[in-house]
Design an enzyme around this catalytic site. Structure first.
Site, mmCIF file in Angstrom:
data_model
loop_
_atom_site.group_PDB
_atom_site.id
_atom_site.type_symbol
_atom_site.label_atom_id
_atom_site.label_comp_id
_atom_site.label_asym_id
_atom_site.label_seq_id
_atom_site.Cartn_x
_atom_site.Cartn_y
_atom_site.Cartn_z
ATOM 1 C CD GLN A 128 39.402 -25.221 -18.349
ATOM 2 O OE1 GLN A 128 38.529 -25.623 -19.106
ATOM 3 N NE2 GLN A 128 40.533 -25.875 -18.116
ATOM 4 N NE ARG B 98 29.797 -14.667 -5.214
ATOM 5 C CZ ARG B 98 28.669 -14.693 -4.525
ATOM 6 N NH1 ARG B 98 28.709 -14.555 -3.206
ATOM 7 N NH2 ARG B 98 27.512 -14.839 -5.122
ATOM 8 C CD GLU C 121 42.874 13.528 -28.501
ATOM 9 O OE1 GLU C 121 42.796 14.760 -28.284
ATOM 10 O OE2 GLU C 121 42.108 12.923 -29.275
#
Length: 373
Positions: free
Chosen positions: A273, A262, A236
């Site tokens: 940065q 952008r 799982e």
């Protein structure tokens, strides 16, 4: 099949898997119209024996297929339900079930004709499975089950359950697993419960009131439920978080593209940065998660003791996913909080990963105990 073929198994169904995600998420509805795409992709057959209609892939090959599903599908809830379908009943049934049970149920599980769930968690505490209060008392050639389970993934849409019930004293040798059809008298399935994320993967409650289960539907020996659970939980974690790895990989690529396109104050935001370092940290987290998953998967496949590795892998990947999703929201700014862009949905979807399959706190407890602390 090559490694690349395994990774892209779901790719031809991408459009279907990614349709109407926003609406389905808002409604908190299981995407039944998309389930045929999961069925047709063959993903559900991946780890099962060809004798029963499976593809016979290894554990690590199955991880690669599920990683590809996470990368292709933006519907994290559907992906999670798909992983649950593979691991909840089919995996333990193949390993521990009688030949009669395997031949009756494995073909329809692999085909996706019946949706499956395993009932482990109880309201008193999902992390304390060894002290289950749901009991099964032997009555001739039947068990009589009384009690309840909670937070059961796929429960509202499942037709077949594997119940973890107490047949002896509390502890690892008191658990037994029983296979039960959803329409069996004495079993009541509650409605889907509303939740923060993975909203297309329904969870619900189960109530047992004098539920009679034939002894022939026991999976494994009486009292061997912990062995079954241990086997299942390894897979799982590895399967579900392989899906997460694919989702993280896609999220990083999307965030890099956005940061390059952008612009603010005359330059792309990726050149600042403050943003580039967040993305660098996302890359580090992603590759750390990848290494833990692949190394741990190889160790489990080789039959080596991977107890600490599994606990560490689950913790590292779930927490990295949550952190990456939050960073993605921050980098996307205003778009990150709009539901129309899907970035905030990935953050909501990531929250549950630190809880299901054993919380981060339980994983750290386990690591500390295994270190002798």
């Amino acid at each position: 099949m090559t490694d690349d073929d395994l990774f892209h198994l779901a790719t031809p169904w991408a459009d279907k898997l990614n349709a109407d995600i926003g609406e389905l998420d808002r409604n908190g509805a299981f995407p039944s119209d998309k389930w045929p795409a999961v069925q047709d992709s063959g993903i559900l057959r991946t780890p099962f024996d060809p004798e029963y209609g499976g593809h016979g892939r290894s554990l690590t090959e199955t991880m690669r297929v599920l990683e590809g599903l996470g990368h292709t599908s933006h519907d994290a809830g559907l992906s999670f339900s798909t992983s649950t379908q593979i691991v909840s009943v089919g995996v333990p049934l193949q390993q521990f079930g009688s030949e009669e049970l395997k031949r009756r149920h494995l073909p329809r599980i692999m085909a996706g004709d019946v949706i499956t769930a395993h009932a482990i968690t109880e309201e008193s505490g999902g992390s304390d499975a060894m002290n289950s209060t749901t009991t099964a008392v032997r009555d001739g050639d039947h068990y009589v089950v009384d009690g309840s389970k909670m937070f059961i993934t796929n429960a509202p849409v499942a037709g077949l359950f594997l119940l973890y019930v107490r047949t002896g004293a509390p502890g690892p040798f008191g658990l037994t697993t029983l296979l039960v059809e959803a329409d069996t008298p004495g079993l009541t399935v509650g409605p889907a419960m509303d939740k923060i994320g993975l909203r297309t993967s329904p969870i619900g409650t189960l109530t047992f009131d004098g539920l009679r289960v034939p002894v022939s539907q026991r999976v494994g020996r009486e009292g061997s439920g912990f062995i079954v659970l241990n086997y299942v939980m390894k897979r799982e974690v590895l399967f579900a978080f392989s899906i997460t790895l694919g989702e993280m990989t896609r999220r990083l690529a999307d965030t890099i593209r956005f940061a390059k396109s952008r612009t603010q104050f005359g330059q792309t935001i990726g050149s600042y940065q403050a943003v580039s370092h967040k993305i660098a940290d996302m890359k580090i987290s992603l590759e750390t998660a990848r290494k833990w998953l692949r190394d741990t998967g190889a160790k489990v496949e080789a039959g080596q003791d991977a107890s600490i590795d599994l606990a560490a892998t689950k913790t590292v990947v779930s927490e990295a996913n949550l952190r990456m999703a939050l960073d993605a929201v921050q980098i996307h700014g205003g778009r990150g909080v709009l539901t129309s862009h899907g970035v905030e949905r990935e953050l909501r979807d990531s929250v549950a990963g630190t809880i299901y399959s054993g919380t981060s706190e339980i994983q750290r407890n386990r690591i500390a105990a295994l270190l002798g602390l």
